[in-house]
Design a protein around this motif. Structure first.
Motif, short mmCIF file in Angstrom:
data_model
loop_
_atom_site.label_atom_id
_atom_site.label_comp_id
_atom_site.label_asym_id
_atom_site.label_seq_id
_atom_site.Cartn_x
_atom_site.Cartn_y
_atom_site.Cartn_z
N ALA A 83 1.57 12.79 -14.19
CA ALA A 83 0.23 13.34 -13.69
C ALA A 83 -0.78 12.42 -14.73
O ALA A 83 -0.56 12.33 -15.88
N PRO A 84 -2.00 12.13 -14.09
CA PRO A 84 -2.84 11.41 -14.95
C PRO A 84 -3.51 12.49 -16.02
O PRO A 84 -3.62 13.54 -16.04
N VAL A 85 -4.03 12.10 -17.12
CA VAL A 85 -4.70 12.74 -18.06
C VAL A 85 -6.11 12.98 -17.54
O VAL A 85 -7.05 12.23 -17.30
N LEU A 86 -6.58 14.39 -17.48
CA LEU A 86 -7.95 14.77 -16.89
C LEU A 86 -8.84 14.67 -17.84
O LEU A 86 -8.53 15.10 -19.28
N PRO A 87 -9.89 14.15 -17.62
CA PRO A 87 -11.05 14.19 -18.83
C PRO A 87 -11.57 15.66 -18.97
O PRO A 87 -11.29 16.64 -18.16
N LYS A 88 -11.98 15.99 -20.03
CA LYS A 88 -12.44 17.33 -20.57
C LYS A 88 -13.12 18.22 -19.48
O LYS A 88 -13.09 19.12 -19.30
N THR A 89 -14.32 17.29 -19.28
CA THR A 89 -15.10 17.84 -18.35
C THR A 89 -14.54 18.24 -16.85
O THR A 89 -15.00 19.54 -16.38
N VAL A 90 -13.45 17.51 -16.39
CA VAL A 90 -12.98 18.01 -15.43
C VAL A 90 -11.85 19.18 -15.60
O VAL A 90 -11.99 20.18 -14.62
N ALA A 91 -11.23 19.28 -16.61
CA ALA A 91 -10.56 20.28 -16.88
C ALA A 91 -11.19 21.54 -17.05
O ALA A 91 -10.63 22.70 -16.65
N LEU A 92 -12.38 21.39 -17.63
CA LEU A 92 -13.07 22.62 -17.89
C LEU A 92 -13.74 23.12 -16.42
O LEU A 92 -13.49 24.41 -16.10
N THR A 127 4.36 19.41 -38.68
CA THR A 127 3.06 19.20 -38.02
C THR A 127 3.66 18.30 -36.58
O THR A 127 3.96 17.14 -37.23
N LEU A 128 3.38 18.62 -35.48
CA LEU A 128 3.85 17.83 -34.45
C LEU A 128 2.87 17.47 -33.39
O LEU A 128 1.78 18.42 -33.32
N THR A 129 2.77 16.81 -32.38
CA THR A 129 1.91 16.52 -31.29
C THR A 129 2.29 17.06 -30.24
O THR A 129 3.57 17.08 -30.08
N TYR A 130 1.43 17.50 -29.49
CA TYR A 130 1.93 17.98 -28.03
C TYR A 130 2.74 16.68 -27.19
O TYR A 130 3.64 17.10 -26.70
N ASN A 159 -5.03 13.25 -24.41
CA ASN A 159 -3.65 12.31 -24.43
C ASN A 159 -2.55 12.91 -25.28
O ASN A 159 -1.76 11.99 -25.74
N ALA A 160 -2.50 14.14 -25.20
CA ALA A 160 -1.49 14.84 -25.83
C ALA A 160 -1.51 14.66 -27.35
O ALA A 160 -0.16 14.69 -28.10
N LYS A 161 -2.47 14.15 -28.01
CA LYS A 161 -2.41 13.77 -29.58
C LYS A 161 -2.73 14.80 -30.49
O LYS A 161 -2.96 14.83 -31.53
N THR A 162 -3.15 15.94 -29.82
CA THR A 162 -3.52 17.25 -30.71
C THR A 162 -2.34 17.54 -31.45
O THR A 162 -1.23 17.76 -30.84
N THR A 163 -2.55 17.77 -32.58
CA THR A 163 -1.56 18.45 -33.53
C THR A 163 -1.24 20.05 -33.68
O THR A 163 -2.59 20.46 -33.60
N THR A 164 0.18 20.38 -33.84
CA THR A 164 0.29 21.95 -33.95
C THR A 164 1.47 22.11 -34.77
O THR A 164 2.13 21.18 -35.04
N TRP A 173 -1.43 19.94 -18.34
CA TRP A 173 -2.55 20.94 -19.17
C TRP A 173 -2.22 20.59 -20.41
O TRP A 173 -3.16 20.84 -21.56
N TRP A 174 -1.07 20.09 -20.91
CA TRP A 174 -0.76 19.83 -22.17
C TRP A 174 -1.06 18.25 -22.56
O TRP A 174 -0.65 17.86 -23.76
#
Length: 373
Positions: free
Chosen positions: A283-292, A262-265, A225-230, A220-221
């Motif tokens: 595990a494969p990266v789930l598309p946003k629609t599938v994850a929702l 500032t780091l990435t997931y 593509n885990a590129k979100t910054t936090t 889930w993280w």
């Protein structure tokens, strides 16, 4: 003979009592705008009396337990409003005898709120939730509830109010949580003039939903593509920052408390994998629609496994807001300094004592991050 020995013994006992109580001075007396005197006595520490009475709404949550511990160790009397009897038991031993006062409350009951704050000189509102339920949605907690607490606190004559929001609070955010956090800030400042708004970044610690979840459910993280910054921040740093506000003048402004980096997931997943010696998730990266869609199905259990709003938040970068740590007297620490304490439990027995190996830090700006490792 007995009379001649009793007088020195009595004087000695009195002298010991005076020395134990400690000397008082003018700096031990503080007068609030409400003319209420705050008198401190005793040596600093657990058994001291700071003279302050503090109410912490949301004390049974992740940040709340550490704030109560910080306040109680300073000799502060802490009012801990609770909903469930079992959720507040661990807070009782944090303070000396009579210093932790538990009171039952409901966020929709103004009389109970008034009882919880009527003796306090500062009130903290840490109440919040990560997912909505049929009884408490985001608006009822972050907006209506926060406004109600602030309004009753103002009507009760409490001189200071601190409201904890979120670093990403924004009325234009695609996340309902961030939207209601921003609306709650507006309602609080309107209900309580001079309120302090605290905006911490994502918190990590023993009971966090960041590092622990990455060790258990890394899939889930990996969204986006885990590129979100936090900008993660240690829960102990935020708790200390809030505790310092008790002895400081009221700060009638918004204070941002993001993490120092500032780091990435992706980097955090690598960090958790390197500390737990677990192979990276394939595990494969789930598309946003599938994850929702999966998140909506996960609402069926009485304890939600994943909410749709959490999926939305996985695609939102943390706000690039400069930190105001100097105002609260705290220097935030890097996540690498503490992560091993919280994820070591996920190591196997054969790897439990192996040395730590940190991954390469990502360079998200022109200047690399220096850690000193």
């Amino acid at each position: 003979m007995m009379g001649s020995m009793s007088a020195p013994s009595s004087l000695l006992r009195i002298q010991r009592a005076v020395n134990h109580q400690g000397k008082r001075a003018y700096h031990d007396l503080v007068t609030l705008p409400t003319k209420k005197p705050i008198v401190a006595q005793g040596p600093p520490g657990y058994s001291a009396v700071s003279g302050h009475v503090v109410t912490v709404f949301g004390c049974t949550g992740f940040l709340g337990r550490y704030l109560v511990s910080k306040l109680a160790r300073m000799g502060t009397q802490v009012i801990i409003p609770y909903r469930d009897e079992d959720e507040k038991r661990h807070l009782k031993p944090m303070g000396d005898l009579g210093q932790i006062v538990a009171m039952e409350w409901d966020i929709r009951n103004e009389n109970q709120i008034a009882e919880c704050v009527r003796h306090s000189d500062i009130v903290f509102n840490l109440v919040g939730r990560d997912y909505a339920t049929k009884n408490f949605d985001f608006a009822s907690v972050h907006v209506d509830g926060a406004e109600r607490i602030a309004r009753v606190t103002a009507q009760s004559g409490v001189p200071r109010f601190v409201h904890v929001s979120h670093l990403n609070a924004s009325a234009s955010s695609s996340s309902k949580l961030y939207q209601t956090k921003a609306e709650g800030e507006e309602r609080v400042t309107a209900a309580f003039e001079g309120a302090t708004i605290i905006r911490p970044g994502p918190l990590y610690g023993y009971e966090d939903k960041l590092l622990n979840n990455m060790a258990i459910w890394p899939i889930w993280w990996k969204l986006n593509n885990a590129k979100t910054t936090t900008r993660p921040v240690h829960v102990m740093d935020v708790a200390q920052a809030l505790a310092n506000l008790v002895h400081n003048p009221q700060l009638a402004r918004t204070i941002a408390l993001p993490g120092p980096s500032t780091l990435t997931y992706e980097y955090l997943l690598d960090l958790v994998s390197s500390l737990t010696y677990q192979p990276p998730s394939r595990a494969p990266v789930l598309p946003k629609t599938v994850a929702l869609a999966v998140a909506k199905l996960a609402q069926a259990p009485w304890w939600p496994l994943l909410s749709p709003d959490e999926v939305v938040r996985r695609y939102i970068d943390d706000a690039d807001t400069p930190g105001d740590w100097d105002a609260v007297g705290v220097t935030p620490s890097e996540i690498e300094q503490h992560a091993i304490q919280y994820v070591r439990r996920y190591r196997s027995a054969e790897n439990f004592s192996r040395p730590n190996v940190f991954p390469q830090r990502p360079i998200l700006t022109e200047e690399p991050y220096g850690l000193g490792f």
